[in-house]
Design a protein around this motif. Structure first.
Motif, PDB file in Angstrom:
ATOM      1  N   GLY B  59      48.184  31.759 -29.805  1.00 42.74           N
ATOM      2  CA  GLY B  59      47.923  32.855 -30.737  1.00 42.74           C
ATOM      3  C   GLY B  59      47.345  32.313 -32.033  1.00 42.74           C
ATOM      4  N   PHE B  60      47.921  31.227 -32.510  1.00 38.88           N
ATOM      5  CA  PHE B  60      47.418  30.559 -33.712  1.00 38.88           C
ATOM      6  C   PHE B  60      45.964  30.102 -33.519  1.00 38.88           C
ATOM      7  N   THR B  61      45.710  29.497 -32.372  1.00 33.54           N
ATOM      8  CA  THR B  61      44.362  28.980 -32.091  1.00 33.54           C
ATOM      9  C   THR B  61      43.338  30.107 -32.086  1.00 33.54           C
ATOM     10  N   VAL B  62      43.658  31.193 -31.400  1.00 34.66           N
ATOM     11  CA  VAL B  62      42.733  32.328 -31.313  1.00 34.66           C
ATOM     12  C   VAL B  62      42.481  32.904 -32.709  1.00 34.66           C
ATOM     13  N   LEU B  63      43.536  33.074 -33.479  1.00 36.39           N
ATOM     14  CA  LEU B  63      43.401  33.620 -34.829  1.00 36.39           C
ATOM     15  C   LEU B  63      42.579  32.682 -35.709  1.00 36.39           C
ATOM     16  N   TRP B  64      42.786  31.398 -35.530  1.00 39.44           N
ATOM     17  CA  TRP B  64      42.028  30.389 -36.284  1.00 39.44           C
ATOM     18  C   TRP B  64      40.534  30.480 -35.954  1.00 39.44           C
ATOM     19  N   VAL B  65      40.215  30.618 -34.677  1.00 38.74           N
ATOM     20  CA  VAL B  65      38.801  30.734 -34.278  1.00 38.74           C
ATOM     21  C   VAL B  65      38.182  31.971 -34.932  1.00 38.74           C
ATOM     22  N   LEU B  66      38.900  33.086 -34.941  1.00 39.44           N
ATOM     23  CA  LEU B  66      38.388  34.310 -35.563  1.00 39.44           C
ATOM     24  C   LEU B  66      38.240  34.142 -37.075  1.00 39.44           C
ATOM     25  N   LEU B  88      43.356  35.343 -22.526  1.00 42.47           N
ATOM     26  CA  LEU B  88      42.933  35.880 -23.810  1.00 42.47           C
ATOM     27  C   LEU B  88      43.312  37.356 -23.945  1.00 42.47           C
ATOM     28  N   THR B  89      43.138  38.118 -22.851  1.00 42.98           N
ATOM     29  CA  THR B  89      43.520  39.532 -22.884  1.00 42.98           C
ATOM     30  C   THR B  89      44.979  39.689 -23.343  1.00 42.98           C
ATOM     31  N   GLY B  90      45.849  38.865 -22.778  1.00 44.32           N
ATOM     32  CA  GLY B  90      47.265  38.940 -23.135  1.00 44.32           C
ATOM     33  C   GLY B  90      47.554  38.469 -24.557  1.00 44.32           C
ATOM     34  N   VAL B  91      46.899  37.390 -24.958  1.00 48.92           N
ATOM     35  CA  VAL B  91      47.139  36.845 -26.298  1.00 48.92           C
ATOM     36  C   VAL B  91      46.621  37.818 -27.360  1.00 48.92           C
ATOM     37  N   VAL B  92      45.447  38.422 -27.118  1.00 51.12           N
ATOM     38  CA  VAL B  92      44.902  39.394 -28.078  1.00 51.12           C
ATOM     39  C   VAL B  92      45.807  40.630 -28.154  1.00 51.12           C
ATOM     40  N   LYS B  93      46.367  41.011 -27.015  1.00 51.17           N
ATOM     41  CA  LYS B  93      47.325  42.129 -27.003  1.00 51.17           C
ATOM     42  C   LYS B  93      48.484  41.831 -27.951  1.00 51.17           C
ATOM     43  N   THR B  94      49.003  40.613 -27.875  1.00 55.09           N
ATOM     44  CA  THR B  94      50.095  40.208 -28.760  1.00 55.09           C
ATOM     45  C   THR B  94      49.648  40.161 -30.216  1.00 55.09           C
ATOM     46  N   LEU B  95      48.458  39.633 -30.484  1.00 53.62           N
ATOM     47  CA  LEU B  95      47.959  39.587 -31.865  1.00 53.62           C
ATOM     48  C   LEU B  95      47.765  41.003 -32.409  1.00 53.62           C
ATOM     49  N   GLU B  96      47.338  41.934 -31.547  1.00 53.24           N
ATOM     50  CA  GLU B  96      47.202  43.336 -31.961  1.00 53.24           C
ATOM     51  C   GLU B  96      48.550  43.914 -32.337  1.00 53.24           C
ATOM     52  N   ARG B  97      49.555  43.635 -31.491  1.00 53.96           N
ATOM     53  CA  ARG B  97      50.895  44.153 -31.751  1.00 53.96           C
ATOM     54  C   ARG B  97      51.432  43.606 -33.083  1.00 53.96           C
ATOM     55  N   LEU B  98      51.089  42.356 -33.414  1.00 54.89           N
ATOM     56  CA  LEU B  98      51.517  41.755 -34.683  1.00 54.89           C
ATOM     57  C   LEU B  98      50.675  42.264 -35.857  1.00 54.89           C
ATOM     58  N   ARG B 103      40.601  44.995 -31.525  1.00 56.94           N
ATOM     59  CA  ARG B 103      39.450  45.029 -30.630  1.00 56.94           C
ATOM     60  C   ARG B 103      38.452  46.060 -31.139  1.00 56.94           C
ATOM     61  N   LYS B 104      37.194  45.831 -30.843  1.00 59.88           N
ATOM     62  CA  LYS B 104      36.149  46.777 -31.223  1.00 59.88           C
ATOM     63  C   LYS B 104      35.101  46.815 -30.126  1.00 59.88           C
ATOM     64  N   PRO B 105      34.728  48.008 -29.629  1.00 55.82           N
ATOM     65  CA  PRO B 105      33.730  48.062 -28.550  1.00 55.82           C
ATOM     66  C   PRO B 105      32.362  47.606 -29.028  1.00 55.82           C
ATOM     67  N   ALA B 117      39.735  39.385 -36.660  1.00 51.36           N
ATOM     68  CA  ALA B 117      40.981  39.255 -37.407  1.00 51.36           C
ATOM     69  C   ALA B 117      41.093  40.429 -38.385  1.00 51.36           C
ATOM     70  N   THR B 118      42.287  40.951 -38.543  1.00 53.08           N
ATOM     71  CA  THR B 118      42.509  41.992 -39.552  1.00 53.08           C
ATOM     72  C   THR B 118      42.775  41.341 -40.914  1.00 53.08           C
ATOM     73  N   ARG B 119      42.847  42.176 -41.976  1.00 56.29           N
ATOM     74  CA  ARG B 119      43.151  41.620 -43.295  1.00 56.29           C
ATOM     75  C   ARG B 119      44.509  40.935 -43.263  1.00 56.29           C
ATOM     76  N   LYS B 120      45.444  41.539 -42.525  1.00 58.02           N
ATOM     77  CA  LYS B 120      46.760  40.936 -42.385  1.00 58.02           C
ATOM     78  C   LYS B 120      46.665  39.582 -41.684  1.00 58.02           C
ATOM     79  N   GLY B 121      45.821  39.514 -40.659  1.00 61.97           N
ATOM     80  CA  GLY B 121      45.634  38.257 -39.943  1.00 61.97           C
ATOM     81  C   GLY B 121      45.020  37.180 -40.819  1.00 61.97           C
ATOM     82  N   ILE B 122      44.024  37.567 -41.591  1.00 60.98           N
ATOM     83  CA  ILE B 122      43.358  36.625 -42.492  1.00 60.98           C
ATOM     84  C   ILE B 122      44.332  36.130 -43.553  1.00 60.98           C
TER      85      ILE B 122
END
Lengths: 164, 164
Positions: B59-66, B88-98, B103-105, B117-122
């Motif tokens: 989760g950290f790695t994915v958020l870092w890449v974003l 990735l589908t599962g990890v992004v699901k968890t990052l969304e929940r946090l 996601r954006k189409p 990444a959201t403002r909270k994620g950043i």
DNA sequence: ATCATATCGTTCGGAACCTAACGATTTCAA
DNA sequence: TTGAAATCGTTAGGTTCCGAACGATATGAT
């Protein structure tokens, strides 16, 4: 023979970004590349070698520890394999199902369990490990002997730094 | 200041055993220590830093890449993070929940999804990454600048060897 | 316009991964 | 002898991890 020590594209792009953040770039370069190599070796090994034997990388690690040191108690086996006790329970269950390992109760202490490799497990390991060592040799083939020694030495220093 | 480059007990015992098997010990020492360091850093980081934010290492790695590169499509994000598309589908699901990612189409292609990444994620990443870099610095503190450079260089050579 | 092929991200199924908590067992102080 | 505390390995619950397969969508040849 020429060899490629250039920064990979992934590292270069990341480095440009993180440099702007005022961080320790030398530390970043060292550690991030450790993860890249570990991931690459693990994925390569699972795909090209371990899948033939229905082994995960951790299954391979646990079987290797039993093969090198002989039967071990669960908690020690988990520690030597770098996984938690509960994960070990599951991995040993899988190795038992594959016929590669067996549990044995402790003679004197009802809480404890020994895990040992079976003859089938040892036979599989005799097949697997030389091929895994071939991967290790392939991965380090473009390093001189001195460079390999310096690499291992630097990694040991890092391990000791983490222990204090 | 003296520093410890001695072989760890785990490595010494393993080495004695595998030497008897006629394998490439230099390759073994290099690769096995890469795994030991990667495991130690990952476990240490998850325990002392990431658990505060309910983040796994991936989760950290994915958020870092974003955080470093901005929004990315799923398949590219998976590749840059070193995990499969389904993971990735599962990890992004968890990052969304946090609340750390969204996601954006894709505007033009109904199959594709952007992840950002959201403002909270950043905000979380601004907190986390300097502390992760402190871990990187701590792990490499007993290496000289030259040794860090040689280490990173040797690892890059290994990555290129795997690519050919 | 149609159809075959390819791509995308998700779902499925199963194993690996963890911490916390549990039941069984051992140890040791009183 | 008793009971508290500690240890062992497993279970529970949830996330991560993967490859294969799927439905939706896009592409390109005809």
């Amino acid at each position: 023979m020429t060899r490629d020590a250039s920064v990979t594209r992934a590292e270069r792009e990341a480095r440009e970004r993180v440099e702007a953040l005022g961080i320790d770039v030398g530390a970043y370069a060292a550690v991030s590349n450790i993860f890249r190599v570990a991931n690459a070796v693990r994925n390569h090994t699972e795909r090209t070698l371990l899948s033939e034997f229905n082994l995960s990388f951790s299954g391979f690690t646990v079987l290797w520890v039993l093969w090198v040191w002989g039967p071990k108690e669960s908690h020690a086996l988990a520690r030597e394999s770098g996984i938690s006790k509960s994960t070990l329970t599951g991995v040993v269950k899988t190795l038992e199902r594959l016929g590669f390992a067996a549990r044995k109760p402790h003679a004197m202490d009802g809480r404890r369990v020994f895990v040992q490799a079976t003859r089938k497990g040892i036979s599989a390991m005799r097949n697997i490990f030389p091929r895994f060592n071939d991967v290790e040799a392939m991965v380090t083939r473009d390093l001189s002997i001195g460079e390999k020694e310096n690499l291992a030495r630097a990694l040991r220093i890092m391990l000791h730094s983490m222990e204090s």
